[in-house]
Design an enzyme around this catalytic site. Sequence first.
Site, PDB file in Angstrom:
ATOM      1  N   ARG A   1     157.533 103.647  11.945  1.00 18.11           N
ATOM      2  CA  ARG A   1     158.986 103.588  11.776  1.00 18.11           C
ATOM      3  C   ARG A   1     159.655 103.129  13.065  1.00 18.11           C
ATOM      4  NH1 ARG A   1     163.219 106.793  13.155  1.00 18.11           N
ATOM      5  NH2 ARG A   1     162.024 108.655  13.688  1.00 18.11           N
TER       6      ARG A   1
ATOM      7  N   HIS B   1     155.765 113.081  16.139  1.00 17.73           N
ATOM      8  CA  HIS B   1     157.217 113.050  15.992  1.00 17.73           C
ATOM      9  C   HIS B   1     157.694 112.853  14.564  1.00 17.73           C
ATOM     10  CE1 HIS B   1     161.357 112.118  17.022  1.00 17.73           C
ATOM     11  NE2 HIS B   1     161.259 110.935  16.449  1.00 17.73           N
TER      12      HIS B   1
ATOM     13  N   ARG C   1     157.609 102.011  18.937  1.00 18.74           N
ATOM     14  CA  ARG C   1     156.987 103.244  19.443  1.00 18.74           C
ATOM     15  C   ARG C   1     155.461 103.184  19.454  1.00 18.74           C
ATOM     16  NH1 ARG C   1     161.141 107.311  16.346  1.00 18.74           N
ATOM     17  NH2 ARG C   1     162.876 106.691  17.663  1.00 18.74           N
TER      18      ARG C   1
ATOM     19  N   GLU D   1     162.744 111.923   4.860  1.00 15.07           N
ATOM     20  CA  GLU D   1     161.407 111.871   5.467  1.00 15.07           C
ATOM     21  C   GLU D   1     160.327 112.396   4.512  1.00 15.07           C
ATOM     22  OE1 GLU D   1     161.374 113.367   9.502  1.00 15.07           O
ATOM     23  OE2 GLU D   1     159.187 113.166   9.646  1.00 15.07           O
TER      24      GLU D   1
ATOM     25  N   GLY E   1     169.207 115.922   2.035  1.00 11.31           N
ATOM     26  CA  GLY E   1     169.556 116.856   0.970  1.00 11.31           C
ATOM     27  C   GLY E   1     171.060 117.060   0.871  1.00 11.31           C
TER      28      GLY E   1
ATOM     29  N   HIS F   1     155.468 109.615  19.203  1.00 11.14           N
ATOM     30  CA  HIS F   1     156.591 109.026  19.947  1.00 11.14           C
ATOM     31  C   HIS F   1     156.224 108.938  21.437  1.00 11.14           C
ATOM     32  CE1 HIS F   1     160.584 108.379  21.507  1.00 11.14           C
ATOM     33  NE2 HIS F   1     161.119 108.421  20.307  1.00 11.14           N
TER      34      HIS F   1
ATOM     35  N   LEU G   1     167.414 108.180  10.125  1.00 11.93           N
ATOM     36  CA  LEU G   1     168.736 108.645   9.686  1.00 11.93           C
ATOM     37  C   LEU G   1     169.317 107.649   8.690  1.00 11.93           C
ATOM     38  CD1 LEU G   1     170.176 109.879  13.119  1.00 11.93           C
ATOM     39  CD2 LEU G   1     169.195 111.263  11.292  1.00 11.93           C
TER      40      LEU G   1
ATOM     41  N   SER H   1     165.018 110.829  24.047  1.00 16.56           N
ATOM     42  CA  SER H   1     165.357 109.802  23.064  1.00 16.56           C
ATOM     43  C   SER H   1     164.961 108.384  23.496  1.00 16.56           C
ATOM     44  CB  SER H   1     166.868 109.838  22.840  1.00 16.56           C
ATOM     45  OG  SER H   1     167.288 108.685  22.174  1.00 16.56           O
TER      46      SER H   1
END
Length: 604
Positions: free
Chosen positions: A400, A366, A295, A390, A3, A224, A406, A242
């Site tokens: 993904r 996730h 993942r 997203e 946004g 995840h 990002l 992460s």
Amino acid sequence: MGGSSAAASLGELGYNVKVFCINDSPRRAHSIAAQGGINAAKNYANDNDSVYRLFYDTIKGGDFRSREANVYRLAELSNVVIDQCVAQGVPFARDYGGMLHSRSFGGTQVSRTFYARAQTGQQLLLGAYGALNRQIAKGNVKVYTRREMMDLVVINGEARGILVRNLVSGRIERYGAHAVVIATGGYSNVFFHSTNAMHSNGSAIWQCYKKGAFFANPSFTQIHPTCIPVHAKHASKLTLMSESLRNDGRIWTPKKKEDVERLRLNTLQPSQILETDRDYFLEEQYPAFGNLVPRDVATRACKRQCDAGYGVNKIGKAVFLDFSDALLRLGRDEIEDRYGNLFQMYQKITTVNPINQPMMIYPAPHYTMGGLWVDYNLMTTIPGLYAIGEANFSDHGANRLGASALMQGLVDGYFILPYTIGDYLADKIKVPFTDVNHPVFDETEVTIKDRISSLFSDNRSNSADFFHQALGRIMWKKVGMDRSDAGLRFALRKIEELKSAFLEGIYVSGSRYDLNYELEKALRVSDFIEIAQLMAFDALNRKESCGSHFRREMQTKEGECLRDDISFMYVSAWEFNGIDNPPILHKEILEYDYINIIERNYIL
Ligand SMILES: Cc1cc2nc3c(=O)[nH]c(=O)nc-3n(C[C@H](O)[C@H](O)[C@H](O)COP(=O)(O)OP(=O)(O)OC[C@H]3O[C@@H](n4cnc5c(N)ncnc54)[C@H](O)[C@@H]3O)c2cc1C
């Protein structure tokens, strides 16, 4: 972040933009939590990366369920996002020579993930926020904080505004527009326990769905593999460790059940288990990618290991993520330099220092690949309504790859939407600004107020959290990592029961004309219940396994996904058909002209 980046770019182009967000600042959007990095096909590491390779990895990573043209454009634009962010001053990690440094994420065999320690989302968001502030100062953008979108206004079939609840005063406010952009993130909190921020919700996209925007692939949700396991009954949020940690951390469980038992009884430390008695199952099963498999693949492998009785915590629902090899190879300083803040986070939550003992991790909800269906211009099926980041379904298919959310959010916001939206707005130059006293605004406001009123009654006793937890249990067990025909049908029955129980039993304290977290939660939970129904419905319809959507009935003998390309090579785009009727399925058939469709394999 999607946004902020879109609003900044639209402002730069001279559009008059209004931004609405729940938080007290767009700077506090959920994107701030993103840790590991952002992908781009820069090939700075000179390891044979290319736009085509990023495109290929992303399509394959999504198990051949994403739209080819969109993903190619994403890969092409990935590089300019990095340039844009560097120009904004985002402090990406650099190597000794001053070049941007990169590392690897799952599902790739190159180093294409750019990062700022484990705070990449925060730094990128600061970049976008800076660009946004520039436009605020110029008067092109106005930001309305602490406002929650309550409904979309559609006049003559076109999106012409929104109604929001002012979260401080409780008042309903009206805003007209020539076009509306939804950038409200994902709906993983439908599972109650997830890595998402507490404010992340699916309400805005659900309102758009009910107003006619198609909802694509709702069942494609990502679990995840590396999260800190749930360890308290009332924990409401799970913490991600992460994926970057899998560059140096090795995942394993003991080979012997007696070692597992002793670990659970705390009479054996992981470091005492001999190398030969450890099962580095990802390295064994997927030698070409090892710990850096995507993942969905890692998640299923961890689950298989725990289901077979090798889980290493007290309840048998964890595997080790171990840095001892990397510590020997690279030294403590280097490891702390790379992952220090993640290690601190882990230690704060579990009291264990990962320098001394391996982390214990387990899969958790996730990310949501599903979202509002959009065309190549990122416009939904409602003219003038766009969805980015997203909140849309666009690029990730059934799974993904790490560090690509990002990338997609910023590509959508900085480089796609600002150019495609003009295609629609060009025709609107003579259309007067939307009058917020139009009868459709009146009707929509009445509906919102009625909905809020229906939640207040003294005769009820259960909180929104009570229903949210109950929903989460159903979703995790039956619509999570392991789905089946019987399980999904059971889930649909249970969700329907929960929906009735919610309507009869939800208790909201406080006032509607005031700051009221309980009311905010109740509204979001009621939407989550309906989203959950659509997710289960979609999962039931898709009688194949692909990516994160694993149907127990459709698996290879190794326990991997068994796709059915003949029957299901399509995006399922669902149309709302009234609250009491099943939704209508529209199929967007996927065609691949530049890629060979193969059985997804990370062994070779
Ligand atoms: C812990 C964690 C780590 C991650 N790490 C990475 C990573 O390293 N790399 C990567 O690529 N991806 C990562 N991701 C995924 C990535 O962070 C998200 O997909 C991405 O940030 C989503 O950005 P967005 O702009 O679409 O939405 P968000 O950042 O979720 O922003 C949505 C905004 O919409 C507002 N909003 C929501 N609903 C409403 C409403 N009804 N009315 C008004 N405003 C509303 C919110 O206030 C918020 O400001 C991670 C995710 C998590 C949870």
